[in-house]
Design a protein around this motif. Sequence first.
Motif, PDB file in Angstrom:
ATOM      1  N   VAL A   1       3.845   3.692   4.077  1.00  0.00           N
ATOM      2  CA  VAL A   1       3.917   2.653   3.067  1.00  0.00           C
ATOM      3  C   VAL A   1       3.774   1.309   3.823  1.00  0.00           C
ATOM      4  O   VAL A   1       4.300   1.262   4.803  1.00  0.00           O
ATOM      5  CB  VAL A   1       5.063   2.915   2.518  1.00  0.00           C
ATOM      6  N   VAL A   2       3.049   0.423   3.378  1.00  0.00           N
ATOM      7  CA  VAL A   2       2.784  -0.639   3.837  1.00  0.00           C
ATOM      8  C   VAL A   2       3.402  -1.892   3.049  1.00  0.00           C
ATOM      9  O   VAL A   2       3.448  -1.995   1.751  1.00  0.00           O
ATOM     10  CB  VAL A   2       1.289  -1.284   4.090  1.00  0.00           C
ATOM     11  N   VAL A   3       4.189  -2.661   3.744  1.00  0.00           N
ATOM     12  CA  VAL A   3       5.048  -3.845   3.026  1.00  0.00           C
ATOM     13  C   VAL A   3       4.331  -5.029   3.426  1.00  0.00           C
ATOM     14  O   VAL A   3       3.882  -5.328   4.425  1.00  0.00           O
ATOM     15  CB  VAL A   3       6.424  -3.609   3.403  1.00  0.00           C
ATOM     16  N   SER A   4       4.846  -6.071   2.494  1.00  0.00           N
ATOM     17  CA  SER A   4       4.228  -7.473   2.634  1.00  0.00           C
ATOM     18  C   SER A   4       4.957  -8.402   1.936  1.00  0.00           C
ATOM     19  O   SER A   4       5.773  -8.495   1.047  1.00  0.00           O
ATOM     20  CB  SER A   4       2.687  -7.180   1.954  1.00  0.00           C
ATOM     21  N   GLY A   5       4.945  -9.771   2.586  1.00  0.00           N
ATOM     22  CA  GLY A   5       5.804 -10.693   1.879  1.00  0.00           C
ATOM     23  C   GLY A   5       5.710 -11.802   3.150  1.00  0.00           C
ATOM     24  O   GLY A   5       5.317 -12.093   3.974  1.00  0.00           O
ATOM     25  N   GLU A   6       6.706 -12.900   2.420  1.00  0.00           N
ATOM     26  CA  GLU A   6       7.007 -14.111   3.845  1.00  0.00           C
ATOM     27  C   GLU A   6       7.448 -13.273   5.028  1.00  0.00           C
ATOM     28  O   GLU A   6       8.248 -12.425   5.172  1.00  0.00           O
ATOM     29  CB  GLU A   6       8.376 -14.763   2.873  1.00  0.00           C
ATOM     30  N   ARG A   7       7.009 -14.085   5.958  1.00  0.00           N
ATOM     31  CA  ARG A   7       7.379 -13.474   7.518  1.00  0.00           C
ATOM     32  C   ARG A   7       8.659 -13.441   7.614  1.00  0.00           C
ATOM     33  O   ARG A   7       8.997 -12.224   8.096  1.00  0.00           O
ATOM     34  CB  ARG A   7       6.620 -14.427   8.528  1.00  0.00           C
ATOM     35  N   SER A   8       9.439 -14.316   7.334  1.00  0.00           N
ATOM     36  CA  SER A   8      11.008 -14.136   7.743  1.00  0.00           C
ATOM     37  C   SER A   8      11.753 -12.725   7.131  1.00  0.00           C
ATOM     38  O   SER A   8      12.308 -12.212   7.557  1.00  0.00           O
ATOM     39  CB  SER A   8      11.620 -15.229   7.178  1.00  0.00           C
ATOM     40  N   ARG A   9      11.215 -12.625   5.864  1.00  0.00           N
ATOM     41  CA  ARG A   9      11.745 -11.494   5.184  1.00  0.00           C
ATOM     42  C   ARG A   9      11.218 -10.339   5.503  1.00  0.00           C
ATOM     43  O   ARG A   9      12.032  -9.152   5.639  1.00  0.00           O
ATOM     44  CB  ARG A   9      11.290 -11.539   3.596  1.00  0.00           C
TER      45      ARG A   9
ATOM     46  N   ASN B   1       0.974  -1.445   0.046  1.00  0.00           N
ATOM     47  CA  ASN B   1      -0.030  -0.026  -0.002  1.00  0.00           C
ATOM     48  C   ASN B   1       0.881   1.121   0.162  1.00  0.00           C
ATOM     49  O   ASN B   1       1.705   1.388   0.803  1.00  0.00           O
ATOM     50  CB  ASN B   1      -1.059  -0.143   1.207  1.00  0.00           C
ATOM     51  N   LEU B   2       0.413   2.081  -0.918  1.00  0.00           N
ATOM     52  CA  LEU B   2       1.177   3.450  -0.891  1.00  0.00           C
ATOM     53  C   LEU B   2      -0.019   4.529  -0.445  1.00  0.00           C
ATOM     54  O   LEU B   2      -0.728   4.909  -1.207  1.00  0.00           O
ATOM     55  CB  LEU B   2       1.597   3.837  -2.247  1.00  0.00           C
ATOM     56  N   ASN B   3      -0.028   4.473   0.787  1.00  0.00           N
ATOM     57  CA  ASN B   3      -1.416   5.300   1.367  1.00  0.00           C
ATOM     58  C   ASN B   3      -1.399   6.511   1.445  1.00  0.00           C
ATOM     59  O   ASN B   3      -2.327   7.256   1.035  1.00  0.00           O
ATOM     60  CB  ASN B   3      -1.526   4.923   2.884  1.00  0.00           C
ATOM     61  N   CYS B   4      -0.571   7.266   1.760  1.00  0.00           N
ATOM     62  CA  CYS B   4      -0.282   8.814   1.874  1.00  0.00           C
ATOM     63  C   CYS B   4       1.139   9.026   2.197  1.00  0.00           C
ATOM     64  O   CYS B   4       2.072   8.108   2.255  1.00  0.00           O
ATOM     65  CB  CYS B   4      -1.293   9.200   2.778  1.00  0.00           C
ATOM     66  N   PRO B   5       1.494  10.522   2.197  1.00  0.00           N
ATOM     67  CA  PRO B   5       3.016  10.935   2.288  1.00  0.00           C
ATOM     68  C   PRO B   5       3.258  10.310   3.607  1.00  0.00           C
ATOM     69  O   PRO B   5       2.845  10.499   4.788  1.00  0.00           O
ATOM     70  CB  PRO B   5       3.011  12.348   2.303  1.00  0.00           C
TER      71      PRO B   5
ATOM     72  N   VAL C   1      -1.536  -1.113  -3.746  1.00  0.00           N
ATOM     73  CA  VAL C   1      -2.775  -0.121  -3.847  1.00  0.00           C
ATOM     74  C   VAL C   1      -2.083   1.096  -3.848  1.00  0.00           C
ATOM     75  O   VAL C   1      -1.425   1.522  -2.941  1.00  0.00           O
ATOM     76  CB  VAL C   1      -3.530  -0.434  -2.434  1.00  0.00           C
ATOM     77  N   ARG C   2      -2.219   1.919  -4.710  1.00  0.00           N
ATOM     78  CA  ARG C   2      -1.680   3.053  -5.086  1.00  0.00           C
ATOM     79  C   ARG C   2      -2.837   4.170  -4.559  1.00  0.00           C
ATOM     80  O   ARG C   2      -3.298   4.894  -5.230  1.00  0.00           O
ATOM     81  CB  ARG C   2      -1.351   3.397  -6.489  1.00  0.00           C
ATOM     82  N   TRP C   3      -3.004   4.144  -3.314  1.00  0.00           N
ATOM     83  CA  TRP C   3      -4.270   5.207  -2.853  1.00  0.00           C
ATOM     84  C   TRP C   3      -3.808   6.565  -2.945  1.00  0.00           C
ATOM     85  O   TRP C   3      -4.687   7.399  -2.995  1.00  0.00           O
ATOM     86  CB  TRP C   3      -4.305   4.761  -1.430  1.00  0.00           C
ATOM     87  N   GLU C   4      -2.713   7.055  -2.697  1.00  0.00           N
ATOM     88  CA  GLU C   4      -2.401   8.463  -2.705  1.00  0.00           C
ATOM     89  C   GLU C   4      -2.546   8.978  -4.025  1.00  0.00           C
ATOM     90  O   GLU C   4      -3.077   9.984  -4.242  1.00  0.00           O
ATOM     91  CB  GLU C   4      -1.023   8.541  -2.134  1.00  0.00           C
ATOM     92  N   GLU C   5      -2.059   8.153  -5.173  1.00  0.00           N
ATOM     93  CA  GLU C   5      -2.074   8.548  -6.334  1.00  0.00           C
ATOM     94  C   GLU C   5      -3.478   8.670  -6.792  1.00  0.00           C
ATOM     95  O   GLU C   5      -3.921   9.554  -7.644  1.00  0.00           O
ATOM     96  CB  GLU C   5      -1.206   7.762  -7.288  1.00  0.00           C
TER      97      GLU C   5
END
Length: 311
Positions: free
Chosen positions: A166-174, A159-163, A254-258
């Motif tokens: 930023v939300v990051v996501s992936g495998e838990r260990s990474r 997610n790119l929510n607002c200035p 999710v490009r929310w800010e844009e």
Amino acid sequence: MLGLLFSGQGAQYVGMGRALQDASQAARGLFARADEVLGYSLSSICWEGPESELVRTEHCQPGIYVVSLAAWAALCERCPSLDAPGVVAAAAGLSLGEYSALAAAGGFTFEDGLRLVHTRGRLMQEACSASDGAMASVLGMEVEALSPLCSEHGVGIANLNCPGQVVVSGERSRVDRLVEALKAQGIRVIPLQVAGAYHSPLMAPAAEQLGDALERTPMQAELRFPVFANVNAQAHSGPEEIRDLLKAQVVGSVRWEESMRAMLALGVTTFVELGPGKVLTGLMRRIDRGVKVVRVEDMGTLEDAAAQLTG
């Protein structure tokens, strides 16, 4: 000019929508139709819980969808002029909320959208159970600086929510290793309490099966107003693109800010957040503090919104 914003997953709470159905015939009708379509009392789960059931993805996604559209129906019932052609300039919804926005715009029926989000929730829950994913919110760091670190650790941007958010996501260990690296630089990071790595490649099995459901769902060629897609921050242009972008959304950013800046560029001067919570109102304050935002989730906010939009 009016812009509609529809809530995403995570905004749910036990009791959501009850006040709307108590006071609005239009809202009450949507809850009744939802229970009939799904074959169980979604309304009872929304209003009475227990929370352990409501937070299950296959319940909270259709629950938020119904509450959000019930909020719009109740507002239009109070202020019929808002539903007139040309009043709404554009709409958008955060992740799940994109389905609510498309239903409000007439992209598909309420019932078909409900079936889609119920299926989406079930498939995403299955993908979560089959993987070990995690998400985290990175605060105060712009995406240009964060992206190289994400690539280095094999983590995606969800997610790119607002200035500065930023939300990051992936495998838990990474994700854990990325969080450690960011904290070592003095960056504030908040791990999110979620079932899995939404908007990441770990959701690919859900995206593929959802694509089949989307292909079977009738969609309208013309929308009542533009709806901005999460994955490209542009207005949907037709049924095939809607299907493609909703499928891509499950694994994409999710490009929310844009999207919000695109709606502002269209001339939107007032936004209405529809559905539980006030997350989108908070994000808009970070994007443009000068724009007017009202919200509808219960009787108090409904009355306030009606007064501000018609006063």
